[in-house]
Design a protein around this motif. Structure first.
Motif: not given
Length: 154
Positions: A22-25, A28-41, A57-64
């Motif tokens: 759960l902690a690692n997920f 992972y979730y926060q990494n994805l948020r940052g990538l979503h916000w900051n991707i360029k090119g 999807d990661a948010q749903l898995k965290i809850d499960m």
């Protein structure tokens, strides 16, 4: 025995493994948020949408995962301090480029697989079908994502 008929001591050990996952997920979730916000090119539109799909999807898995820990009779981690103290994944700070972003996702997915395989082994040892099914589904989906991201990089 706990409320769902599993040996309490082993269920607690399994819940601890799930808490690590759960902690690692959460990282992972926060990494994805940052990538979503900051991707360029040039691949911005493609990856921006993909990263949103992955973090949703990661948010749903965290809850499960958290709900499974509760089902086992334990308390899921719920503080950033706990997440960071148990995290084994790379933390993607200031990742803007497409290939760097995908490589970060691959590293995270591979790290999650290690934890999931450890967890499914513990669940199998006590015949915990609920946890085994949950983790098996996570593994199958992540293995497919790893294959797809490797294909994308190639």
């Amino acid at each position: 025995m706990n409320a769902i008929g599993l040996p309490q001591e082993q269920a607690t050990i399994l819940a601890n493994s799930l808490n690590n996952l759960l902690a690692n997920f959460q990282i992972y979730y926060q990494n994805l948020r940052g990538l979503h916000w900051n991707i360029k090119g040039r691949r911005f539109f493609e990856l921006h949408v993909k990263f949103e799909e992955l973090y949703t999807d990661a948010q749903l898995k965290i809850d499960m995962i958290a709900e499974r820990i509760l089902t086992l009779g334990e308390t899921p981690f719920h503080t950033f301090e706990s997440y960071l103290s148990k995290n084994t994944l790379p933390i993607g700070e200031n990742v803007f480029e497409d290939e760097d972003a995908v490589k970060l996702i691959l590293q995270c997915l591979q790290g999650l697989l290690i934890l999931e395989r450890q967890t499914i082994k513990l669940a199998s040892e006590i015949d915990d079908e609920g946890t085994t099914t949950l983790i098996s589904d996570l593994i199958s989906e992540q293995e497919k994502n790893i294959w797809m991201f490797h294909a994308w990089i190639a």
